[in-house]
Design a protein around this motif. Structure first.
Motif, PDB file in Angstrom:
ATOM      1  N   LEU A 126       0.741  -1.246   0.086  1.00 41.83           N
ATOM      2  CA  LEU A 126       0.064   0.064   0.052  1.00 41.83           C
ATOM      3  C   LEU A 126       0.854   1.205   0.191  1.00 41.83           C
ATOM      4  CD1 LEU A 126      -2.550  -1.260   2.814  1.00 41.83           C
ATOM      5  CD2 LEU A 126      -2.743  -1.180   0.225  1.00 41.83           C
ATOM      6  N   ALA A 127       1.960   1.469  -0.801  1.00 39.37           N
ATOM      7  CA  ALA A 127       2.857   2.321  -0.733  1.00 39.37           C
ATOM      8  C   ALA A 127       2.212   3.825  -1.183  1.00 39.37           C
ATOM      9  CB  ALA A 127       3.877   2.103  -1.990  1.00 39.37           C
ATOM     10  N   ASP A 128       1.191   4.013  -2.097  1.00 40.47           N
ATOM     11  CA  ASP A 128       0.660   5.203  -2.098  1.00 40.47           C
ATOM     12  C   ASP A 128       0.109   5.871  -0.562  1.00 40.47           C
ATOM     13  OD1 ASP A 128       1.318   5.953  -4.583  1.00 40.47           O
ATOM     14  OD2 ASP A 128      -0.625   5.416  -5.417  1.00 40.47           O
ATOM     15  N   GLY A 129      -0.526   5.080  -0.074  1.00 41.16           N
ATOM     16  CA  GLY A 129      -1.155   5.423   1.214  1.00 41.16           C
ATOM     17  C   GLY A 129       0.084   5.706   2.363  1.00 41.16           C
ATOM     18  N   THR A 130       0.963   4.621   2.333  1.00 43.69           N
ATOM     19  CA  THR A 130       1.881   4.839   3.471  1.00 43.69           C
ATOM     20  C   THR A 130       3.167   5.535   3.514  1.00 43.69           C
ATOM     21  OG1 THR A 130       1.543   2.313   3.816  1.00 43.69           O
ATOM     22  CG2 THR A 130       3.553   3.056   4.638  1.00 43.69           C
ATOM     23  N   LEU A 131       3.884   5.545   2.376  1.00 43.25           N
ATOM     24  CA  LEU A 131       4.965   6.263   2.105  1.00 43.25           C
ATOM     25  C   LEU A 131       4.632   7.922   1.842  1.00 43.25           C
ATOM     26  CD1 LEU A 131       7.107   3.983  -0.121  1.00 43.25           C
ATOM     27  CD2 LEU A 131       7.072   4.261   2.328  1.00 43.25           C
ATOM     28  N   VAL A 132       5.684   8.700   2.665  1.00 47.21           N
ATOM     29  CA  VAL A 132       5.634  10.127   2.472  1.00 47.21           C
ATOM     30  C   VAL A 132       6.805  10.788   1.770  1.00 47.21           C
ATOM     31  CG1 VAL A 132       5.425  12.316   3.600  1.00 47.21           C
ATOM     32  CG2 VAL A 132       3.948  10.535   4.118  1.00 47.21           C
ATOM     33  N   ARG A 133       6.712  11.233   0.805  1.00 51.86           N
ATOM     34  CA  ARG A 133       7.995  11.696   0.048  1.00 51.86           C
ATOM     35  C   ARG A 133       8.585  13.083   0.815  1.00 51.86           C
ATOM     36  NH1 ARG A 133       9.935  15.407  -3.670  1.00 51.86           N
ATOM     37  NH2 ARG A 133       7.809  16.311  -3.629  1.00 51.86           N
ATOM     38  N   LEU A 134      10.062  12.948   0.957  1.00 50.10           N
ATOM     39  CA  LEU A 134      10.691  13.889   1.514  1.00 50.10           C
ATOM     40  C   LEU A 134      11.526  14.841   0.577  1.00 50.10           C
ATOM     41  CD1 LEU A 134      12.030  11.670   4.464  1.00 50.10           C
ATOM     42  CD2 LEU A 134      10.021  13.162   4.613  1.00 50.10           C
ATOM     43  N   PRO A 135      11.387  16.119   0.767  1.00 51.89           N
ATOM     44  CA  PRO A 135      11.855  17.195  -0.224  1.00 51.89           C
ATOM     45  C   PRO A 135      13.291  17.539   0.013  1.00 51.89           C
ATOM     46  CG  PRO A 135      10.701  18.583   1.177  1.00 51.89           C
ATOM     47  CD  PRO A 135      10.269  16.870   1.775  1.00 51.89           C
ATOM     48  N   VAL A 136      14.316  16.486   0.561  1.00 52.11           N
ATOM     49  CA  VAL A 136      15.591  16.753   0.744  1.00 52.11           C
ATOM     50  C   VAL A 136      16.453  15.689   0.096  1.00 52.11           C
ATOM     51  CG1 VAL A 136      15.055  17.825   2.920  1.00 52.11           C
ATOM     52  CG2 VAL A 136      15.362  15.472   3.211  1.00 52.11           C
ATOM     53  N   GLY A 137      17.664  15.790   0.370  1.00 58.01           N
ATOM     54  CA  GLY A 137      18.666  14.460  -0.167  1.00 58.01           C
ATOM     55  C   GLY A 137      18.925  13.674   1.021  1.00 58.01           C
ATOM     56  N   THR A 138      19.918  12.680   0.566  1.00 58.32           N
ATOM     57  CA  THR A 138      20.007  11.514   1.658  1.00 58.32           C
ATOM     58  C   THR A 138      21.435  11.945   2.490  1.00 58.32           C
ATOM     59  OG1 THR A 138      21.492  10.509  -0.065  1.00 58.32           O
ATOM     60  CG2 THR A 138      19.184   9.657   0.160  1.00 58.32           C
ATOM     61  N   ASP A 139      21.908  13.172   2.188  1.00 60.17           N
ATOM     62  CA  ASP A 139      23.000  13.654   2.951  1.00 60.17           C
ATOM     63  C   ASP A 139      22.715  14.604   4.035  1.00 60.17           C
ATOM     64  OD1 ASP A 139      22.399  15.453   0.984  1.00 60.17           O
ATOM     65  OD2 ASP A 139      24.674  15.723   0.381  1.00 60.17           O
ATOM     66  N   GLN A 140      21.382  14.850   4.064  1.00 57.77           N
ATOM     67  CA  GLN A 140      21.023  15.793   5.058  1.00 57.77           C
ATOM     68  C   GLN A 140      21.217  15.717   6.551  1.00 57.77           C
ATOM     69  OE1 GLN A 140      19.741  19.356   3.986  1.00 57.77           O
ATOM     70  NE2 GLN A 140      20.209  18.585   2.136  1.00 57.77           N
ATOM     71  N   ALA A 141      21.554  16.780   7.290  1.00 60.88           N
ATOM     72  CA  ALA A 141      21.621  16.573   8.629  1.00 60.88           C
ATOM     73  C   ALA A 141      20.075  16.256   9.294  1.00 60.88           C
ATOM     74  CB  ALA A 141      22.462  17.820   9.176  1.00 60.88           C
ATOM     75  N   LEU A 142      19.132  16.707   8.590  1.00 60.82           N
ATOM     76  CA  LEU A 142      17.940  16.663   8.839  1.00 60.82           C
ATOM     77  C   LEU A 142      17.299  15.127   9.179  1.00 60.82           C
ATOM     78  CD1 LEU A 142      15.966  19.393   7.062  1.00 60.82           C
ATOM     79  CD2 LEU A 142      16.490  19.325   9.666  1.00 60.82           C
TER      80      LEU A 142
END
Length: 344
Positions: A126-142
């Protein structure tokens, strides 16, 4: 792929398991970047009966979408995503009410043929209902704070929301674990005027102060109750967030909350009975809480994480490699680590 599997109390092993593949049109395969060990993982780590098959572990993870089924349109390969600790369709009647943890078509990681989050990759139903896209890269301190949205920050927030924390409230948070500390973050974010944190581990309560706790109570039992009442001018607190799950914590909640106040339980109860008889009714106390529908809160909390307004990722106080996951369990069980981050 490498993944953590629990075979019984104290027995977590790293194993080679089959690489996840899309099995249903609504699936996505996520290559994990960060995972962690949850306090709730420690309950089976202490008590799970031995089994010959084992259970894949972990339900908090953040990673990059690798493959999607034909029905998935909300995320695509290459997207960085965070997964709430249960998967859900985000469309059923419970999800529409914000109760994603009760999704009619959802479920839990590590069960029913679904991978656990403490591994190199996860097939997410159920990926569309579950996953939330993040507007950052994988190297972020966040990233650690974004990972916290998968469970502990959403759970702490759920405690504050169900308790009805609002501007000017006096709030008691019982428990200095990761959820309790995130409840401090949530209570402050919602405008609480006084936040008393009940905990006895100085490094953790110091972080609680940094998160917004105005007072710390190390005492327990009747002494702790008296101390909270003293800090609130003898009145007690309007709202309690109980983030431990022990009967003693529930007793402390009832002993410190004002008549007409609210107690929210988000710690997994390790008891079956509590003081919910006539005295509770006569005092008009509301008892609420429950498992967090983390998916319901991610979009609300995400902007504050991205803007640095809240930093729940500070609860991760030590990093482990994936192959060191058994060490992470031991370190958390022995209270040498508050919350273990697993990096891949």
């Amino acid at each position: 792929m490498r993944a953590a599997v629990m075979y019984g109390a104290g027995d977590v092993r790293m194993e080679d398991r089959p690489e996840p593949r899309v099995q249903q049109p609504s699936d996505a395969v996520v290559r994990v970047v960060l995972s962690c060990v949850c306090g709730s993982d420690l309950w089976p780590y202490k008590s799970m009966p031995a089994t010959g098959t084992g259970r894949p572990m972990g339900h908090e993870f953040l990673g990059v979408v690798e493959e999607t089924g034909p029905d998935v349109s909300g995320v695509k390969a290459g997207d960085l995503v965070v997964a709430p600790f249960t998967y859900c369709d985000n469309t059923c009647d419970f999800c529409r009410k914000g109760l994603h943890s009760s999704c009619r078509n959802g479920g839990r990681y590590g069960l029913d043929g679904v991978d656990g989050g403490q591994g190199e990759a996860v097939r997410v139903p159920l990926a569309d209902g579950t996953l939330v896209r993040l507007p950052v890269g994988t190297d972020q301190a966040l990233l650690p704070s974004l990972l916290a949205l998968s469970d502990v920050m959403g759970t702490g927030h759920h405690g504050a929301v169900t308790a009805g924390v609002g501007r000017g409230d006096r709030v008691l948070v019982i428990g200095d674990g990761a959820v309790g500390l995130c409840a401090v973050v949530a209570a402050r974010r919602l405008g609480a005027e006084q936040i008393v944190l009940m905990g006895r581990h100085a490094a953790r309560t110091d972080l609680g102060r940094a998160f917004g706790a105005t007072d710390v109570v190390a005492e327990r039992g009747d002494e702790g109750i008296a101390r909270v009442r003293d800090l609130t001018g003898g009145h007690g607190v309007d709202k309690v967030i109980e983030a431990v799950g022990a009967r003693q914590a529930l007793d402390a909640a009832f002993g410190t909350v004002v008549d007409g106040g609210t107690i929210s339980r988000v710690g997994v109860p390790q008891y079956e009975e509590g003081p919910v008889g006539p005295s509770m009714i006569m005092r008009n106390i509301t008892l609420t809480g429950g498992v967090s529908p983390a998916r319901a809160y991610i979009e609300e909390l995400l902007p504050d994480v991205l803007d640095g307004v809240i930093e729940p990722g500070r609860v991760f106080d030590r990093s482990f490699t994936l192959d060191e996951t058994p060490d992470a369990y031991r370190a958390m069980t022995e209270r040498r680590v508050l919350k273990a981050l697993i990096t891949l």
